[in-house]
Design an enzyme around this catalytic site. Structure first.
Site, PDB file in Angstrom:
ATOM      1  N   GLU A  90       0.844  -1.210   0.000  1.00  0.00           N
ATOM      2  CA  GLU A  90       0.000   0.000   0.000  1.00  0.00           C
ATOM      3  C   GLU A  90       0.872   1.250   0.000  1.00  0.00           C
ATOM      4  O   GLU A  90       0.623   2.216  -0.723  1.00  0.00           O
ATOM      5  CB  GLU A  90      -0.886   0.026   1.257  1.00  0.00           C
ATOM      6  N   LEU A  91       1.902   1.189   0.848  1.00  0.00           N
ATOM      7  CA  LEU A  91       2.797   2.344   0.967  1.00  0.00           C
ATOM      8  C   LEU A  91       3.491   2.631  -0.350  1.00  0.00           C
ATOM      9  O   LEU A  91       3.665   3.804  -0.742  1.00  0.00           O
ATOM     10  CB  LEU A  91       3.821   2.096   2.071  1.00  0.00           C
TER      11      LEU A  91
END
Length: 772
Positions: A90-91
């Site tokens: 996600e990051l």
């Protein structure tokens, strides 16, 4: 700051969500995250919610799209964040969106040292190392870079907060502010809009629960409505009810009740019913009594924009009091009349000013060339046009009309602008002027456009003191409507408005014009004697005429003439302007006549109303006989009048501040007295080489500037002020200061300039040096 429609090649990014929270569910889902999402909901900020979706090792297309469709990513770092490949991926996607789409990122370090995330050390680092097992070196490098990158971003560290609840409130307020300032598809095509939005965000204070009314104020065509529309689009989703009221909203009600007076009870009920239906999104809501509106809305957080409705009754009917609306409501009123806002008690007002030169050029270029800057060969033309045309609307309209035109066409358009002949721009300029309800305000507008632009307000008031006009009220009204600005005591009007005002005057026949400037028109009016009482001012350039015989009754018919200027020089040596013996200046406030050709003023000349008398380089030997009351006279300038031998008695010039007699070679003495020593500030007698004495009756205690350079016969000097700033005594025969001045104790504390070269008395010079 300014805005305008423009085209853009970049694609707009449509955002479904305001916030995407990235987190490790094990650490924060039932603690920090639950309270954070609740606060976001309370503020009507839309967050993506995964509904506890089962997470795998890779991100699905729907989740990637959710990240891309969010304006702000809030990354909640906790100890176990790095245990999840899902979180780390996600990051990576968030960092990618920040780089590619300008997505904003807010890191939150929840019970965790930010340096451990930044450097992947401590417990966080140990957990990260476990997650990295069996991963490729490329993936590990990407994760490390993303963690370091986001951890270096300014964020929130829970250790610094005594209360987690207060920290969450602060984070959500930050999100709210950033949402307001985040560019989106609604503003991408408006040059300079983000500067306006930033200013408005300060006034709106969306994080506050108070009900706040805010005004957007500025002249017509400056972009108020555009700012309001963009704000409305951005803010609407944060409110339970919203409405944008303009003239179209009122038209139906006004048609139904066209015969009613503005205070009609049924008209107000109908307006409130329509208002309530629109804001709540329900049809045919009826209100039976006026107090009902407040009861219906006092628990609703609503957003109300009211645009271009300068009707106090309508405003009071729809948004009479802040108590009518629920906590957090915002009412924004858009107008070109500042008094309209003040009268409703609106104190938070944003003034929309003219664009900076850079923004103005971009507005014009986007409209004309669909580019930010002008192509080669148009740079100077763009610069000149933006200097002349101030309003964004004017620049946009003009740019559109110039699109695809060649350099020569642009040059012709520039010439038309300079002479005030561009019809499209003129229509824009006239909107606010035609909207003035008071004929007196329009008159004061024309006075400024034709005569007082750039001048001192005090001077204007003095010249119009007995005109019957309420100058103070008129200036305030014009300033409230952004038609003028008063800065540092001076009145300023934009060049386009000035040209428009002059054109309004020129629509009248010459004999009926308030301000006569065209030489041929003045020639016709004066020679034929057709001028009327409407003529207030004549400004004649004498160098443009051959010979002008003034009709015997010309000035009698112009009995309200206040300002007379004869400009230019008569190089031929002949008397081009021949005036009758009955020439009567009785009502003049201002007389400026350079190179006046006669030895004295006409015998019927009555100077008692003069405020300013300037007759430089004249052939005058004297002005008038006898003692005349001159209560308004502020300045008298007769410099370079070499033949002037006699000054009139000025004992009743009770407000005289400036007297300039420089190079009046034939003048032997000043009048015996000049009154009110606290008024005369400047006395210039440079090179009055025949003046031997300054009469004892003249007190110079109020002087700031005294210039006696070149008065070679002057031997004595009356008492002067110790507050003098500018003192010139070079090439004089002055031998001593007055005995009561006590030179040995003198300290010229404010003196900034002293000239005493070539004094006949060396002793005096030595004394002054000692006292300096």
């Amino acid at each position: 700051m300014a805005l305008s429609l423009s085209s853009s090649s970049s694609s707009s990014r449509t955002c479904t969500y305001d916030v995407f929270p990235s987190f490790s569910g094990e650490d924060v889902r039932i603690t920090f995250l639950s309270h954070f999402l609740k606060e976001l909901d309370k503020r009507l900020i839309i967050a993506f919610k995964d509904n506890e979706t089962q997470r795998s090792l890779s991100l699905g297309p729907e989740l990637k799209q959710a990240i891309r469709d969010s304006r702000i990513a809030v990354v909640i770092f906790s100890n176990k964040y790095a245990s999840s490949s899902w979180c780390l991926n996600e990051l990576l996607e968030i960092v990618k969106c920040r780089e590619e789409c300008g997505q904003m990122v807010i890191p939150v370090f929840y019970r965790l040292d930010p340096s451990h995330v930044r450097k992947q050390t401590g417990d966080f680092g140990n957990i990260f190392e476990e997650t990295c097992k069996n991963k490729t070196e490329e993936v590990i490098i990407q994760w490390r870079r993303a963690l370091t990158d986001v951890a270096n971003t300014l964020g929130y560290h829970s250790v610094n907060w005594d209360s987690e609840a207060k920290m969450i409130e602060e984070i959500v307020s930050d999100v709210s502010d950033k949402l307001l300032l985040t560019p989106s598809e609604d503003s991408e095509n408006f040059v300079g809009i983000e500067d306006h939005i930033a200013e408005m965000s300060v006034l709106l204070q969306l994080e506050s629960e108070e009900v706040r009314m805010v005004g957007i104020w500025g002249c017509s065509g400056i972009g108020k409505t555009t700012i309001a529309r963009v704000l409305f689009n951005r803010l609407s989703r944060h409110f339970q009810g919203r409405i944008f009221i303009d003239r179209a909203f009122l038209s139906k009600s006004m048609d139904i009740y066209s015969q009613a007076n503005p205070y009609d009870y049924n008209l107000k009920l109908h307006l409130q019913s329509e208002f309530l239906s629109k804001i709540l999104g329900k049809k045919d809501i009826e209100i039976s009594q006026l107090g009902e509106l407040a009861g219906r809305l006092k628990h609703h957080k609503v957003l109300v924009f009211i645009d271009d409705l300068n009707d106090q009754v309508v405003l009071d009917s729809l948004v009479g009091q802040t108590q009518w609306f629920g906590s957090g409501s915002r009412i924004i009123v858009v107008t070109n009349d500042k008094h309209f806002l003040r009268a409703h008690g609106i104190e938070h007002i944003y003034e929309v000013c003219l664009p900076s030169e850079d923004v103005a050029r971009e507005i014009l270029c986007r409209s004309a060339f669909r580019e930010k800057s002008p192509p080669e060969g148009f740079e100077e033309l763009v610069y000149e046009i933006t200097r002349l045309v101030g309003s964004p609307l004017g620049l946009t309209v003009l740019g559109s009309s110039l699109r695809g035109r060649d350099n020569e066409y642009w040059m012709d358009s520039l010439s038309m602008l300079q002479t005030g002949k561009n019809g499209k721009i003129e229509k824009i300029s006239r909107i606010s002027y035609d909207g003035l309800s008071s004929e007196e305000d329009k008159t004061i507008f024309r006075y400024i456009a034709c005569y007082f632009n750039g001048g001192k307000v005090a001077y204007m008031k003095l010249l119009l003191a007995d005109s019957g006009l309420s100058v103070n009220v008129g200036l305030e009204n014009l300033a409230d409507k952004s038609l003028i600005h008063v800065r540092e005591g001076r009145v300023e009007m934009h060049g386009l408005l000035k040209k428009m005002g002059k054109k309004v005057v020129r629509l009248e026949k010459p004999e009926n014009r308030e301000f006569l400037e065209d030489s041929q028109d003045i020639f016709d009016v004066l020679t034929k004697g057709i001028g009327t009482e409407k003529v207030l001012s004549i400004s004649l350039n004498i160098s443009t005429i051959e010979e002008l015989h003034v009709h015997e009754n010309a000035f009698k018919r112009m009995r309200n003439l206040r300002f007379l200027k004869v400009l230019g020089s008569d190089e031929s040596g002949t008397m081009k302007l021949r005036i009758p013996k009955s020439f009567d200046y009785s009502k003049l406030k201002l007389l400026r006549w350079r190179d006046y050709p006669m030895r004295c003023l006409p015998s019927k000349f009555r100077p008692e109303n003069l405020v300013e008398l300037k007759m430089q380089n004249s052939k005058l030997e004297k002005l008038w006989e006898g003692v005349v009351a001159l209560p308004y006279l502020k300045e008298m300038d007769l410099r370079y009048s070499h033949d002037l031998m006699q000054m009139p008695d000025l004992s009743k010039a009770t407000n005289l501040e400036i007297l300039n007699l420089s190079q009046c070679y034939s003048l032997v003495k000043l009048p015996s007295s000049i009154p009110h020593p606290n008024k005369l500030r400047k006395l210039n007698m440079r090179d009055c080489r025949n003046v031997e004495t300054i009469p004892i009756g003249i007190s110079l205690k109020s002087l700031e500037k005294l210039d006696l350079d070149g008065c070679s016969r002057l031997r004595t000097l009356p008492q002067i002020s110790t507050n003098i700033v500018h003192l010139c005594l070079s090439e004089t025969a002055i031998e001593e200061f007055p005995s009561d001045l006590h030179l040995e104790n003198l300290r010229f504390e404010k003196l900034s300039y002293l000239s005493m070269q070539n004094l006949k008395s060396k002793k005096l010079w030595e004394k002054v040096q000692v006292c300096m």
